[in-house]
Design a protein around this motif. Structure first.
Motif, PDB file in Angstrom:
ATOM      1  N   GLU A 181      54.402  54.449  61.845  1.00  0.00           N
ATOM      2  CA  GLU A 181      54.433  53.498  60.929  1.00  0.00           C
ATOM      3  C   GLU A 181      54.346  52.280  60.960  1.00  0.00           C
ATOM      4  N   LEU A 182      53.874  51.526  62.204  1.00  0.00           N
ATOM      5  CA  LEU A 182      53.444  50.099  63.106  1.00  0.00           C
ATOM      6  C   LEU A 182      51.759  50.290  62.261  1.00  0.00           C
ATOM      7  N   ASN A 183      50.877  51.736  61.901  1.00  0.00           N
ATOM      8  CA  ASN A 183      49.517  51.780  61.190  1.00  0.00           C
ATOM      9  C   ASN A 183      50.044  51.593  60.351  1.00  0.00           C
ATOM     10  N   ASN A 184      50.462  52.139  60.442  1.00  0.00           N
ATOM     11  CA  ASN A 184      50.831  52.479  57.974  1.00  0.00           C
ATOM     12  C   ASN A 184      51.259  51.467  57.777  1.00  0.00           C
ATOM     13  N   GLY A 185      51.598  51.009  57.896  1.00  0.00           N
ATOM     14  CA  GLY A 185      52.846  49.418  58.101  1.00  0.00           C
ATOM     15  C   GLY A 185      51.308  48.043  57.363  1.00  0.00           C
ATOM     16  N   ARG A 186      50.241  48.224  58.540  1.00  0.00           N
ATOM     17  CA  ARG A 186      49.623  47.784  59.383  1.00  0.00           C
ATOM     18  C   ARG A 186      48.527  47.736  57.769  1.00  0.00           C
ATOM     19  N   MET A 187      47.876  48.517  57.329  1.00  0.00           N
ATOM     20  CA  MET A 187      46.422  49.333  56.595  1.00  0.00           C
ATOM     21  C   MET A 187      48.048  48.821  54.963  1.00  0.00           C
ATOM     22  N   ALA A 188      48.718  48.925  55.164  1.00  0.00           N
ATOM     23  CA  ALA A 188      49.352  48.418  54.118  1.00  0.00           C
ATOM     24  C   ALA A 188      49.418  47.216  53.042  1.00  0.00           C
ATOM     25  N   MET A 189      49.298  46.513  54.572  1.00  0.00           N
ATOM     26  CA  MET A 189      49.554  44.713  53.793  1.00  0.00           C
ATOM     27  C   MET A 189      48.119  44.711  54.113  1.00  0.00           C
ATOM     28  N   ILE A 190      47.530  45.168  54.601  1.00  0.00           N
ATOM     29  CA  ILE A 190      45.911  44.754  53.922  1.00  0.00           C
ATOM     30  C   ILE A 190      45.111  45.414  52.731  1.00  0.00           C
ATOM     31  N   ALA A 191      46.109  46.013  52.297  1.00  0.00           N
ATOM     32  CA  ALA A 191      46.108  46.787  50.788  1.00  0.00           C
ATOM     33  C   ALA A 191      46.098  45.894  49.221  1.00  0.00           C
ATOM     34  N   ALA A 192      47.766  45.664  49.978  1.00  0.00           N
ATOM     35  CA  ALA A 192      48.420  44.801  49.416  1.00  0.00           C
ATOM     36  C   ALA A 192      47.501  43.520  48.852  1.00  0.00           C
ATOM     37  N   LEU A 193      47.693  43.077  50.104  1.00  0.00           N
ATOM     38  CA  LEU A 193      46.774  41.861  50.102  1.00  0.00           C
ATOM     39  C   LEU A 193      45.369  41.581  49.154  1.00  0.00           C
ATOM     40  N   GLY A 194      44.719  42.899  49.039  1.00  0.00           N
ATOM     41  CA  GLY A 194      43.352  43.561  48.965  1.00  0.00           C
ATOM     42  C   GLY A 194      44.478  43.169  46.858  1.00  0.00           C
ATOM     43  N   ILE A 195      45.429  44.136  46.981  1.00  0.00           N
ATOM     44  CA  ILE A 195      45.700  44.513  45.117  1.00  0.00           C
ATOM     45  C   ILE A 195      45.692  43.015  44.684  1.00  0.00           C
ATOM     46  N   VAL A 196      46.808  42.226  45.117  1.00  0.00           N
ATOM     47  CA  VAL A 196      46.398  40.945  44.836  1.00  0.00           C
ATOM     48  C   VAL A 196      45.473  40.290  44.708  1.00  0.00           C
ATOM     49  N   ALA A 197      45.027  40.041  45.437  1.00  0.00           N
ATOM     50  CA  ALA A 197      43.622  39.053  45.653  1.00  0.00           C
ATOM     51  C   ALA A 197      42.975  39.614  44.121  1.00  0.00           C
ATOM     52  N   ALA A 198      43.191  40.584  44.094  1.00  0.00           N
ATOM     53  CA  ALA A 198      41.643  41.818  43.067  1.00  0.00           C
ATOM     54  C   ALA A 198      43.125  41.410  41.103  1.00  0.00           C
ATOM     55  N   ASP A 199      44.089  41.064  41.879  1.00  0.00           N
ATOM     56  CA  ASP A 199      44.705  40.746  40.274  1.00  0.00           C
ATOM     57  C   ASP A 199      44.826  39.626  39.686  1.00  0.00           C
ATOM     58  N   ILE A 200      44.260  38.619  40.893  1.00  0.00           N
ATOM     59  CA  ILE A 200      44.234  37.386  39.756  1.00  0.00           C
ATOM     60  C   ILE A 200      42.105  37.512  40.208  1.00  0.00           C
ATOM     61  N   PHE A 201      41.220  37.629  40.548  1.00  0.00           N
ATOM     62  CA  PHE A 201      40.024  37.692  39.669  1.00  0.00           C
ATOM     63  C   PHE A 201      39.796  38.311  39.178  1.00  0.00           C
ATOM     64  N   THR A 202      40.045  39.560  38.470  1.00  0.00           N
ATOM     65  CA  THR A 202      39.974  40.730  37.977  1.00  0.00           C
ATOM     66  C   THR A 202      40.694  40.344  36.345  1.00  0.00           C
ATOM     67  N   GLY A 203      42.090  40.541  37.182  1.00  0.00           N
ATOM     68  CA  GLY A 203      43.262  40.479  35.563  1.00  0.00           C
ATOM     69  C   GLY A 203      43.522  41.545  35.269  1.00  0.00           C
ATOM     70  N   LYS A 204      43.090  43.226  36.677  1.00  0.00           N
ATOM     71  CA  LYS A 204      43.306  44.376  36.620  1.00  0.00           C
ATOM     72  C   LYS A 204      44.716  44.419  37.395  1.00  0.00           C
ATOM     73  N   ASP A 205      45.319  45.455  36.910  1.00  0.00           N
ATOM     74  CA  ASP A 205      46.227  45.300  37.088  1.00  0.00           C
ATOM     75  C   ASP A 205      45.941  46.816  38.968  1.00  0.00           C
TER      76      ASP A 205
END
Length: 361
Positions: A181-205
């Protein structure tokens, strides 16, 4: 006054951030940091160490979560040897953020296809939070999450961080699953941050970013430009807020020429954060001396947010702020960002009219 508000708000955001950072690393509240009339003393949550009888020193690096090949990862040095209490708080926060991020990362992709009845018109990206009825759903989820955390799933100091039992009876809560759970959560935090940043800069969900089965198209909120008939291009650098000697300040390049809509959103966010920061910076100092009845035992620093009844007051303030923003002080596209009228003048005007024209009541 609008220009002064912008500049004072910017300075307050820096001040509030500095007070919070200093509180975390020094254990001193806003008044103690100034060194003026400080009457309360406490020990830094980060630097707390065992000073009583000599016992085996707590070692954060030997706790669960140190995973090969990286080992124990704490480059900033938040955790300290002997500070078991501080480590537990940080570990609980890590698990909490990891669980939320795992749901967020999955939801950011799934919501491209799946929508609840009545939410068909809500975008599948970050705009869902600010688009009704998505904004109401977000507020409801936030309140329910707060109730669950403050009243239902409260951390027991006798149990390891994140242990709230096994409500589904899966029987899988063991050391191996906790590590996963700890490792998957750490990876998910990076993934979620990447999705949000990409959404802001590219306009894609989230789904469009993967390029798999994307069916919706929209224009980036940041990169949006006028593409219709040639008209005078909107210039962010010529708007209010460009102040000597710095001039227009946007080193990251969020504001784009021609993107008036994006600039208005950014300016509204800047004003909002500035107003909150001005109140926060003053409150961080004043609360060292001033406390409401019933809150005498609440600390005068960041711990007030997690110490009852301060936590209940924080939740109430958050809910009231959400109601004010979503239902009362809503931004009018016909007015400049942050303009919600002058309610104090309006009140005085109404009282005056009431005295002069009693027959109109």
């Amino acid at each position: 006054m609008r220009g002064k508000e912008l500049n004072n708000g910017r300075m307050a955001m820096i001040a509030a951030l500095g007070i919070v950072a200093a509180d975390i690393f020094t254990g001193k509240d806003g008044m103690q940091q100034l060194g003026l009339g400080a009457t309360r003393e406490r020990t830094s949550r980060v630097a707390l160490r065992a000073t009583a009888e000599k016992v085996e020193v707590f070692q954060p690096a030997k706790q669960m979560g140190a995973t090969a090949p990286l080992g124990f990862f704490d480059p900033v040095g938040f955790t300290k040897e002997g500070d078991e209490s501080g480590f537990r708080n940080l570990r609980a926060a890590e698990i909490k953020h990891g669980r939320v991020a795992m749901m967020a990362a999955v939801g950011a992709v799934a919501q491209h296809y799946i929508q609840f009845p009545g939410f068909e018109g809500v975008p599948a990206d970050l705009a869902a939070v600010t688009t009704a009825p998505g904004s109401y759903g977000f507020a409801a989820l936030f309140i329910l999450s707060g109730v669950a955390e403050l009243a239902i799933w409260k951390q027991d100091d006798k149990k390891e961080p994140g242990n709230f039992g096994d409500p589904l009876g899966l029987g899988q809560y063991n050391e191996d699953m906790r590590g996963k759970e700890l490792n998957n959560g750490r990876m998910a935090m990076i993934a979620a941050l990447g999705i949000v940043a990409a959404d802001i800069f590219t306009g894609k969900d989230g789904m469009q970013q993967l390029g798999l089965g994307a069916t919706r198209e929209r224009t980036s909120r940041v990169a949006l430009r006028a593409t219709a008939d040639k008209v005078e291009v909107f210039q962010p650098a010529k708007q209010m807020g460009a102040t000597a000697p710095l001039g227009f300040f946007d080193p990251v390049g969020f504001a784009k020429e021609g993107d008036e809509s994006g600039f208005r959103n950014l300016r509204a966010a800047e004003i909002k954060h500035g107003r909150v920061a001005m109140m926060a910076a003053v409150g961080a100092v004043a609360q060292h001396y001033i406390q409401f009845p019933g809150f005498e035992g609440v600390p005068a620093d960041l711990a007030a947010v997690t110490t009852a009844p301060g936590s209940y007051g924080f939740a109430a303030l958050f809910i009231l702020s959400g109601v004010a923003e979503l239902a009362i002080w809503k931004q009018d596209d016909k007015k400049e960002p942050g303009n919600f009228g002058d309610p104090l003048i309006a009140c005085r005007s109404q009282r005056s009219n009431g005295r002069n024209q009693p027959d109109d009541l």
